[in-house]
Every structure is written in structure tokens, then in C-alpha cells.
Design a protein around this motif. Structure first.
Motif, short mmCIF file in Angstrom:
data_model
loop_
_atom_site.label_atom_id
_atom_site.label_comp_id
_atom_site.label_asym_id
_atom_site.label_seq_id
_atom_site.Cartn_x
_atom_site.Cartn_y
_atom_site.Cartn_z
N UNK A 1 0.17 -47.07 -9.13
CA UNK A 1 -0.12 -47.89 -10.31
C UNK A 1 -1.55 -47.62 -10.75
N UNK A 2 -1.70 -47.29 -12.01
CA UNK A 2 -3.03 -47.01 -12.54
C UNK A 2 -3.20 -47.67 -13.89
N UNK B 1 -5.98 -48.83 -5.09
CA UNK B 1 -7.06 -48.45 -4.17
C UNK B 1 -7.39 -49.65 -3.29
N UNK B 2 -7.67 -49.39 -2.02
CA UNK B 2 -7.90 -50.48 -1.08
C UNK B 2 -9.19 -51.23 -1.33
N UNK B 3 -10.17 -50.56 -1.93
CA UNK B 3 -11.46 -51.19 -2.20
C UNK B 3 -11.58 -51.49 -3.68
N UNK B 4 -11.88 -52.74 -4.03
CA UNK B 4 -12.06 -53.11 -5.43
C UNK B 4 -13.25 -52.37 -6.04
N UNK B 5 -14.25 -52.12 -5.20
CA UNK B 5 -15.43 -51.40 -5.68
C UNK B 5 -15.04 -50.02 -6.17
N UNK B 6 -14.17 -49.35 -5.44
CA UNK B 6 -13.77 -48.00 -5.82
C UNK B 6 -12.96 -48.01 -7.10
N UNK B 7 -12.31 -49.16 -7.43
CA UNK B 7 -11.58 -49.28 -8.68
C UNK B 7 -12.57 -49.41 -9.84
N UNK B 8 -13.61 -50.24 -9.63
CA UNK B 8 -14.50 -50.56 -10.72
C UNK B 8 -15.56 -49.49 -10.96
N UNK B 9 -16.06 -48.87 -9.91
CA UNK B 9 -17.16 -47.93 -10.12
C UNK B 9 -16.66 -46.63 -10.74
N UNK B 10 -15.33 -46.51 -10.79
CA UNK B 10 -14.77 -45.39 -11.49
C UNK B 10 -14.45 -44.25 -10.60
N UNK B 11 -15.36 -43.61 -10.05
CA UNK B 11 -15.09 -42.33 -9.41
C UNK B 11 -14.03 -41.69 -10.26
N UNK B 12 -14.03 -42.11 -11.56
CA UNK B 12 -12.92 -41.74 -12.43
C UNK B 12 -12.83 -40.26 -12.65
N UNK B 13 -13.96 -39.59 -12.52
CA UNK B 13 -13.95 -38.16 -12.78
C UNK B 13 -13.07 -37.41 -11.80
N UNK B 14 -12.77 -38.03 -10.66
CA UNK B 14 -11.97 -37.33 -9.66
C UNK B 14 -10.48 -37.37 -9.99
N UNK C 1 7.74 -29.51 -14.54
CA UNK C 1 7.62 -30.60 -15.50
C UNK C 1 7.24 -31.93 -14.89
N UNK C 2 6.80 -31.92 -13.63
CA UNK C 2 6.39 -33.15 -12.98
C UNK C 2 4.91 -33.43 -13.25
N UNK C 3 4.57 -34.70 -13.42
CA UNK C 3 3.20 -35.11 -13.70
C UNK C 3 2.60 -35.76 -12.46
N UNK C 4 1.40 -35.33 -12.09
CA UNK C 4 0.70 -35.89 -10.94
C UNK C 4 -0.72 -36.24 -11.35
N UNK C 5 -1.27 -37.28 -10.73
CA UNK C 5 -2.68 -37.64 -10.91
C UNK C 5 -3.38 -37.42 -9.58
N UNK C 6 -4.36 -36.53 -9.57
CA UNK C 6 -5.02 -36.17 -8.32
C UNK C 6 -5.73 -37.36 -7.69
N UNK C 7 -5.65 -37.44 -6.35
CA UNK C 7 -6.35 -38.47 -5.55
C UNK C 7 -5.88 -39.89 -5.81
N UNK D 1 6.56 -55.92 -4.29
CA UNK D 1 6.03 -57.15 -4.87
C UNK D 1 4.59 -57.38 -4.43
N UNK D 2 4.32 -57.09 -3.17
CA UNK D 2 2.96 -57.23 -2.66
C UNK D 2 2.01 -56.27 -3.37
N UNK D 3 2.46 -55.04 -3.63
CA UNK D 3 1.63 -54.07 -4.33
C UNK D 3 1.36 -54.52 -5.77
N UNK D 4 2.37 -55.07 -6.43
CA UNK D 4 2.21 -55.50 -7.81
C UNK D 4 1.19 -56.63 -7.92
N UNK D 5 1.21 -57.55 -6.97
CA UNK D 5 0.24 -58.64 -6.97
C UNK D 5 -1.17 -58.09 -6.81
N UNK D 6 -1.32 -57.14 -5.90
CA UNK D 6 -2.64 -56.54 -5.67
C UNK D 6 -3.14 -55.83 -6.92
N UNK D 7 -2.26 -55.11 -7.58
CA UNK D 7 -2.65 -54.37 -8.78
C UNK D 7 -3.01 -55.32 -9.92
#
Length: 212
Positions: free
Chosen positions: A78-79, A91-104, A113-119, A132-138
């Protein structure tokens, strides 16, 4: 009702289990009910949205197909795309979600024809309770903000992906399906949303669609 909406798309959900690539998304202005349609309130049966209902159908059907020799493996991710930045909502760390590291995070398409998002965090799921647990976290990590049209508006495009791998032990038949369920950010005109500052920047973002 939520059930009526799901009935309209339930056959598409089944197609993902049959090995097809399926994409369903909600589009509209802020406050029109996109997030309610996609997620709803999973705590109450009549208020569940397309995502929890789709997952329930997939797990129930896959269990029934076991009697015909089918075994399934499922993986969820989920992204969100926020201000043209990809954020990993599992991502397990909220910090890693917010600080972006988005360039990775890079969107890649393979020869099949399959689509993947690295890392991106990909989680094996074996039951509806795990999902359901994952959806709540996301949901707790998603970007929201106030506009004149909605007190807690979703400010990003949110993409839930379930990859389905099926094998029939009796016939050696294999299927690989993908179910993408997408909640887009509000599409209203700027003068209606009253957006300024960060809200203005969010509204101007263009979503580059995933090639499914």
C-alpha cells in the motif's frame, strides 16, 4: 449502499483471482465520498468499503477453490503519492514514511507488463484478519488536511495492491492476478477548495498512472 456498489464490481474482483490484472479507482471532488467508498468503516458490516469487501470475497473464494486443487499465495502492499512523492504506507517506521526517502522508490515495468515499485514493503497475507490489520496501519499513516470542502480530506492518491499467485496441483495450471484498488485525491477546482500553501501544492499535483 456500500453493498450495492460492491455488487457492481464483484465480478472484476473475481477476475483478479482468475489471473487477470484489475484496477478499480474512485474519482471525484473532495467530500464526494471516495475514501468512504473504498474503505468505509470496516468495523460495521453495512459500512465496509470496496477494499475490505473485495478482500473478503477473494479469501472466501480461494478457500472454496482448495477443494478443486487450487492453492494461493497472496502479497499486499500500500502506497500513497503525495506531492509527486511515493510514500510506503506499510513501512514499519512512521519516520521513514514521512521523511520520504522517496527518491529510492522507482516505478518499473517488466517485459511481461507487470508493474513494481522498488524497495516497497510487500507483506505475505494468509487471512482477512492479517489484511485488516495492515489496512488500519496504513490508514493512520495517510496524508490528510483540512479544506473548505472537507475537515479531514485525503490529500494523496492511495494505491492498495494485492498480488495473487495460484497453482492447481492436479493440472499444473498457474495464474498470476493483480488487484489494484485506488483512492484518488480530490479533483475539485482550486477556488472551491479554498486551498492555499501546502493544500494548494497538493491540489496541483498530477497523478502519473500506473501501467497495469
Amino acid at each position: 449502499s456500500q453493498e450495492d456498489v460492491f455488487t457492481e464490481i464483484s465480478q472484476l474482483v473475481q477476475s483478479a483471482l482468475d489471473g487477470y490484472k484489475v484496477c478499480i479507482f474512485a474519482y471525484g471532488q473532495t467530500g464526494s465520498g471516495k475514501t468512504h467508498t473504498m474503505m468505509g468503516n470496516p468495523e460495521f458490516n453495512d459500512q465496509k468499503g470496496l477494499i475490505p469487501r473485495s478482500l473478503e470475497q477473494i479469501f472466501q473464494t480461494s478457500q472454496c477453490l482448495m477443494s478443486q486443487g487450487w492453492k494461493y499465495k497472496m502479497q499486499a502492499s500500500m502506497l500513497e503519492i503525495y506531492n509527486e512523492t511515493i510514500r510506503d504506507l506499510l513501512a514499519t517506521s512512521r519516520t521513514s514514511i514521512q521523511d520520504g526517502a522517496a527518491s529510492k522508490y522507482n516505478i518499473k515495468h517488466d517485459a511481461n507488463g507487470n508493474t513494481q515499485v522498488s524497495d516497497l514493503t510487500i507483506v505475505d497475507v494468509r487471512s482477512i484478519n492479517e489484511v485488516s490489520s495492515l489496512l488500519k496501519r496504513a490508514a493512520q499513516s495517510r496524508s490528510v488536511g483540512k479544506t473548505q470542502m472537507n475537515e479531514e480530506s485525503s490529500r494523496s492518491h492511495c494505491v492498495f495492491t494485492l498480488r495473487i499467485f495460484g497453482v492447481n496441483e492436479g493440472t499444473d495450471q498457474q495464474v498470476q492476478g493483480v488487484l489494484n484498488l485506488i483512492d484518488l485525491a480530490g479533483s475539485e477546482r482550486l477556488n472551491k477548495s479554498g486551498a492555499t500553501g501546502d493544500r494548494l501544492k497538493e491540489t496541483q499535483v498530477v497523478c502519473y498512472p500506473f501501467v497495469l
